[in-house]
Design a protein around this motif. Structure first.
Motif, mmCIF file in Angstrom:
data_model
loop_
_atom_site.group_PDB
_atom_site.id
_atom_site.type_symbol
_atom_site.label_atom_id
_atom_site.label_comp_id
_atom_site.label_asym_id
_atom_site.label_seq_id
_atom_site.Cartn_x
_atom_site.Cartn_y
_atom_site.Cartn_z
ATOM 1 N N HIS A 84 24.666 55.512 -11.464
ATOM 2 C CA HIS A 84 24.954 55.014 -10.119
ATOM 3 C C HIS A 84 23.919 55.517 -9.125
ATOM 4 N N THR A 85 23.570 56.795 -9.230
ATOM 5 C CA THR A 85 22.567 57.363 -8.327
ATOM 6 C C THR A 85 21.209 56.734 -8.563
ATOM 7 N N LEU A 86 20.900 56.465 -9.814
ATOM 8 C CA LEU A 86 19.612 55.869 -10.169
ATOM 9 C C LEU A 86 19.418 54.514 -9.495
ATOM 10 N N GLY A 87 20.500 53.769 -9.315
ATOM 11 C CA GLY A 87 20.393 52.429 -8.747
ATOM 12 C C GLY A 87 20.709 52.331 -7.269
ATOM 13 N N GLU A 88 20.888 53.446 -6.598
ATOM 14 C CA GLU A 88 21.224 53.412 -5.170
ATOM 15 C C GLU A 88 20.129 52.706 -4.360
ATOM 16 N N PHE A 89 20.571 51.959 -3.343
ATOM 17 C CA PHE A 89 19.610 51.297 -2.467
ATOM 18 C C PHE A 89 19.965 51.460 -0.995
ATOM 19 N N GLY A 90 21.148 50.938 -0.611
ATOM 20 C CA GLY A 90 21.508 50.927 0.803
ATOM 21 C C GLY A 90 21.529 52.302 1.439
ATOM 22 N N VAL A 91 22.194 53.254 0.790
ATOM 23 C CA VAL A 91 22.318 54.596 1.358
ATOM 24 C C VAL A 91 20.960 55.299 1.415
ATOM 25 N N VAL A 92 20.180 55.206 0.337
ATOM 26 C CA VAL A 92 18.891 55.906 0.330
ATOM 27 C C VAL A 92 17.919 55.284 1.320
ATOM 28 N N LEU A 93 18.020 53.976 1.530
ATOM 29 C CA LEU A 93 17.153 53.323 2.510
ATOM 30 C C LEU A 93 17.503 53.780 3.920
ATOM 31 N N MET A 94 18.795 53.890 4.218
ATOM 32 C CA MET A 94 19.225 54.305 5.554
ATOM 33 C C MET A 94 18.860 55.762 5.842
ATOM 34 N N ILE A 95 19.032 56.620 4.854
ATOM 35 C CA ILE A 95 18.797 58.053 5.064
ATOM 36 C C ILE A 95 17.339 58.437 4.877
ATOM 37 N N GLY A 96 16.720 57.909 3.825
ATOM 38 C CA GLY A 96 15.361 58.350 3.483
ATOM 39 C C GLY A 96 14.252 57.452 3.969
ATOM 40 N N GLY A 97 14.576 56.202 4.262
ATOM 41 C CA GLY A 97 13.515 55.285 4.647
ATOM 42 C C GLY A 97 12.645 54.938 3.447
ATOM 43 N N ASN A 98 11.354 54.855 3.696
ATOM 44 C CA ASN A 98 10.417 54.408 2.648
ATOM 45 C C ASN A 98 9.138 55.227 2.738
ATOM 46 N N ILE A 99 9.242 56.504 2.383
ATOM 47 C CA ILE A 99 8.095 57.407 2.467
ATOM 48 C C ILE A 99 7.559 57.652 1.061
ATOM 49 N N PRO A 100 6.368 57.155 0.737
ATOM 50 C CA PRO A 100 5.822 57.333 -0.611
ATOM 51 C C PRO A 100 5.731 58.802 -1.007
ATOM 52 N N GLY A 101 6.202 59.108 -2.213
ATOM 53 C CA GLY A 101 6.145 60.468 -2.721
ATOM 54 C C GLY A 101 7.232 61.376 -2.198
ATOM 55 N N VAL A 102 8.049 60.883 -1.269
ATOM 56 C CA VAL A 102 9.114 61.712 -0.678
ATOM 57 C C VAL A 102 10.476 61.044 -0.843
ATOM 58 N N THR A 103 10.599 59.833 -0.356
ATOM 59 C CA THR A 103 11.893 59.146 -0.408
ATOM 60 C C THR A 103 11.813 57.746 -1.013
ATOM 61 N N LYS A 104 10.638 57.327 -1.423
ATOM 62 C CA LYS A 104 10.485 55.984 -1.981
ATOM 63 C C LYS A 104 10.878 55.998 -3.456
ATOM 64 N N VAL A 105 12.161 55.785 -3.704
ATOM 65 C CA VAL A 105 12.661 55.762 -5.078
ATOM 66 C C VAL A 105 12.450 54.368 -5.674
ATOM 67 N N ALA A 106 12.825 54.195 -6.937
ATOM 68 C CA ALA A 106 12.517 52.948 -7.643
ATOM 69 C C ALA A 106 13.168 51.725 -7.000
ATOM 70 N N SER A 107 14.419 51.862 -6.559
ATOM 71 C CA SER A 107 15.099 50.714 -5.944
ATOM 72 C C SER A 107 14.388 50.271 -4.674
ATOM 73 N N ILE A 108 13.867 51.212 -3.914
ATOM 74 C CA ILE A 108 13.105 50.876 -2.709
ATOM 75 C C ILE A 108 11.771 50.242 -3.088
ATOM 76 N N ALA A 109 11.157 50.738 -4.165
ATOM 77 C CA ALA A 109 9.882 50.180 -4.622
ATOM 78 C C ALA A 109 10.052 48.717 -5.038
ATOM 79 N N ILE A 110 11.191 48.407 -5.680
ATOM 80 C CA ILE A 110 11.464 47.018 -6.068
ATOM 81 C C ILE A 110 11.584 46.139 -4.825
ATOM 82 N N TYR A 111 12.308 46.626 -3.835
ATOM 83 C CA TYR A 111 12.486 45.885 -2.582
ATOM 84 C C TYR A 111 11.135 45.648 -1.905
ATOM 85 N N ASP A 112 10.299 46.701 -1.865
ATOM 86 C CA ASP A 112 8.974 46.573 -1.249
ATOM 87 C C ASP A 112 8.130 45.538 -1.978
#
Length: 223
Positions: A154-182
């Motif tokens: 479940h954590t591996l596939g998170e999108f909405g929560v991680v996007l709201m909290i972490g944004g899209n910072i490469p190497g810091v908060t840009k996880v795989a689900s965000i990378a797919i969206y980008d």
């Protein structure tokens, strides 16, 4: 292909799962006991991430973690800790968001254990702590394993929560689900497909492992 988002996703899932194993099992055991109004209210809050849209939970966590508001301001001023747009914030949010996936299966397993198990242990002179560790936990190992894998996936596939909290910072908060969206946003479907396939393969492997483990546990319940 940049594998950093995959690494961050796996790191986030592992840390979240480890934290929830430590806090989720004792909480689940406490909730499985005699029902009280306090337990009902707490369990309702724990279950909320299952029914709330991730963006709603993410929005309120964003407000709570913001350095300009209450909890976030206190963390920033006293501990010099900023949870918004940081990996630490992703971990904190993921623990909250994945909490029901850890607690629900474990609580159910504790609730189905016969009371005679604990009573027999007490009769033999074992303390409550010894009974919990050496008698109760071994008898629900399949449920604990399932809960851990569900939490990880479940954590591996998170999108909405991680996007709201972490944004899209490469190497810091840009996880795989965000990378797919980008990748989809920039019409780089090849990169999106690569990230998606890797997540699909990892998730399928761990879910398959759950079925195999549970099948063996049913065949050999006392091993």
């Amino acid at each position: 292909m940049d594998f950093e988002p995959i690494y961050l996703s796996l790191k986030l899932a592992l840390i979240t799962t480890a934290i929830l194993l430590l806090i989720g099992i004792p909480v689940a055991y406490w909730l499985s006991g005699k029902s009280t109004m306090a337990k009902i209210i707490l369990e309702a809050f724990i279950t909320m991430p299952l029914v709330l849209p991730p963006s709603v939970l993410g929005f309120y966590l964003l407000l709570a973690f913001s350095p300009n508001n209450g909890f976030g301001k206190w963390l920033h001023e006293h501990l010099n800790l900023q949870l918004v747009f940081s990996f630490q914030g992703l971990v904190f949010a993921s623990v909250i968001y994945s909490l029901p996936f850890m607690i629900s299966p474990v609580k159910s397993a504790f609730g189905h254990l016969p009371e005679t198990l604990a009573q027999a242990s007490y009769t033999m002179g074992k303390s409550k702590w010894q009974t919990f560790i050496y008698v109760l936990l071994p008898n629900i190992k399949a449920s604990i394993y399932t809960a851990a894998v569900l939490t990880f996936a479940h954590t591996l596939g998170e999108f909405g929560v991680v996007l709201m909290i972490g944004g899209n910072i490469p190497g810091v908060t840009k996880v795989a689900s965000i990378a797919i969206y980008d990748a989809v946003e920039t019409m780089d479907y090849e990169a999106a497909n690569q990230y998606a396939l890797i997540l699909f393969a990892i998730t399928f492997a761990i879910v398959l492992a759950v079925f195999i483990f549970n099948k063996k546990a049913v065949k050999n319940p006392f091993e």
